[in-house]
Write a protein that holds these residues in place. Structure first.
Motif, PDB file in Angstrom:
ATOM      1  N   ASN A 141      -0.160  34.794 -23.375  1.00 34.13           N
ATOM      2  CA  ASN A 141      -0.551  33.894 -24.369  1.00 34.13           C
ATOM      3  C   ASN A 141      -1.025  34.328 -25.671  1.00 34.13           C
ATOM      4  N   ARG A 186       1.814  16.453 -30.219  1.00 36.57           N
ATOM      5  CA  ARG A 186       2.791  16.693 -31.270  1.00 36.57           C
ATOM      6  C   ARG A 186       2.371  17.265 -32.625  1.00 36.57           C
ATOM      7  N   SER A 235      -4.546  19.900 -21.393  1.00 33.30           N
ATOM      8  CA  SER A 235      -4.948  20.622 -22.451  1.00 33.30           C
ATOM      9  C   SER A 235      -5.385  22.040 -21.861  1.00 33.30           C
ATOM     10  N   ARG A 243       4.761  33.420 -29.517  1.00 35.17           N
ATOM     11  CA  ARG A 243       3.537  32.659 -29.190  1.00 35.17           C
ATOM     12  C   ARG A 243       3.152  33.086 -27.561  1.00 35.17           C
ATOM     13  N   LEU A 268      -2.087  23.899 -21.093  1.00 32.43           N
ATOM     14  CA  LEU A 268      -1.583  24.557 -22.221  1.00 32.43           C
ATOM     15  C   LEU A 268      -2.133  25.740 -22.894  1.00 32.43           C
ATOM     16  N   GLY A 286       8.181  27.289 -29.491  1.00 30.22           N
ATOM     17  CA  GLY A 286       8.002  26.226 -28.657  1.00 30.22           C
ATOM     18  C   GLY A 286       8.729  26.026 -27.593  1.00 30.22           C
ATOM     19  N   GLN A 313      -0.134  19.238 -32.650  1.00 30.72           N
ATOM     20  CA  GLN A 313      -0.574  20.692 -32.424  1.00 30.72           C
ATOM     21  C   GLN A 313       0.401  21.524 -31.809  1.00 30.72           C
ATOM     22  N   SER A 314       1.699  20.994 -31.832  1.00 32.63           N
ATOM     23  CA  SER A 314       2.570  21.911 -31.216  1.00 32.63           C
ATOM     24  C   SER A 314       4.086  21.398 -31.504  1.00 32.63           C
ATOM     25  N   THR A 315       4.958  22.369 -31.514  1.00 33.14           N
ATOM     26  CA  THR A 315       6.238  21.997 -31.572  1.00 33.14           C
ATOM     27  C   THR A 315       7.234  21.893 -30.059  1.00 33.14           C
ATOM     28  N   LEU A 316       6.332  21.808 -29.150  1.00 31.97           N
ATOM     29  CA  LEU A 316       6.869  21.795 -27.662  1.00 31.97           C
ATOM     30  C   LEU A 316       7.906  20.625 -27.551  1.00 31.97           C
TER      31      LEU A 316
END
Length: 254
Positions: A148, A73, A43, A138, A46, A244, A75-78
């Motif tokens: 960021n 997943r 975290s 982003r 990130l 992402g 929280q993010s589309t990474l």
């Protein structure tokens, strides 16, 4: 492509040897790699960096890897590659149901991992966003720096955080969104939301402060240049990261 602009991969694994192996191999193949040994460290990474892909160990002592993957997943589309020492089909199915993009069992070949990372980043970079989905940046990268947008964190080429005021952040964001374009004081005033000051010369003060933080030589600015009678221009190349995963200049395996 300069090393500072290489895709940034985060390896989340409690095994330091695995982290070092992956970092070493990917680092030799034009990737930046950061490591994390826990969900908390993941975290933090990130929040600090604009990560392009996560490699996550599903089975870490004292950690609920399933929950970590689920929250990541949500929280993010990474792109996410799950790695696990278990070879049974149930683990693979569970990982994919959690939203992982790929799955590898330990021990794995670094060469195969590299191929999967490249394939995922190519796929992520070529996907056309769905209607209504935001395509705003982003993060931005320039001259080794990284801004960021989500965390409002500016990182210098050495990886150290540089504190920005709200006005400085908004002003830098405005420049990075339009690199190479001459922006007037009125445009910058509107973009950076600096409405508290009556005079447009307040923009000059904000730019002076920003230059002191990002210019190699603030007395002779080369990043934010003054265009007499017109305004200012951000004069170094900027890379925009969206959705992402960054655009990747992938190389074919030899």
């Amino acid at each position: 492509m300069a090393a500072d602009n290489f895709p940034h991969v985060l390896v989340v694994d409690d095994d330091a040897a695995i982290r070092e192996l992956v970092a070493g191999y990917l680092g030799e193949n034009e990737f930046r790699v950061s490591g994390a040994s826990s969900g908390k460290e993941m975290s933090d990474a990130l929040e600090r960096f604009a990560i392009d892909l996560v490699i996550l160990d599903l089975r870490m002592p004292g950690e609920d890897g399933v929950q970590i993957a689920h929250e990541l997943r949500e929280q993010s589309t990474l792109p996410i590659i799950i790695v696990s020492g278990k070879r049974d089909e149930a683990d693979r199915v569970m990982a994919l149901e959690l939203g992982a993009d790929d799955y590898l069992t330990k021990p794995f070949s670094p060469r195969e991992l590299l191929a999967r990372v490249r394939a995922l980043l190519r796929r992520a970079g070529s996907v056309t966003p769905a209607v209504g989905r935001t395509t705003d940046a982003r993060a931005y990268r320039f001259a080794g720096w990284e801004l960021n947008i989500g965390s409002r964190r500016l990182t210098d080429p050495a990886g150290a955080s540089v504190e920005l005021t709200n006005g400085e952040f908004c002003l830098l964001n405005a420049f990075l969104a339009a690199p190479g374009n001459v922006l007037s004081r009125d445009q910058l005033l509107e973009s950076s939301r600096l409405y508290d000051d009556v005079y447009d010369r307040s923009i000059d003060v904000q730019i002076l402060r920003l230059r002191r933080k990002i210019e190699p030589d603030p007395a002779h600015p080369s990043v934010i240049r003054t265009i007499r009678g017109a305004g200012y221009v951000f004069s170094v190349p900027v890379e925009k990261l969206t959705g992402g995963a960054m655009r990747m200049a992938a190389k074919e395996l030899g």
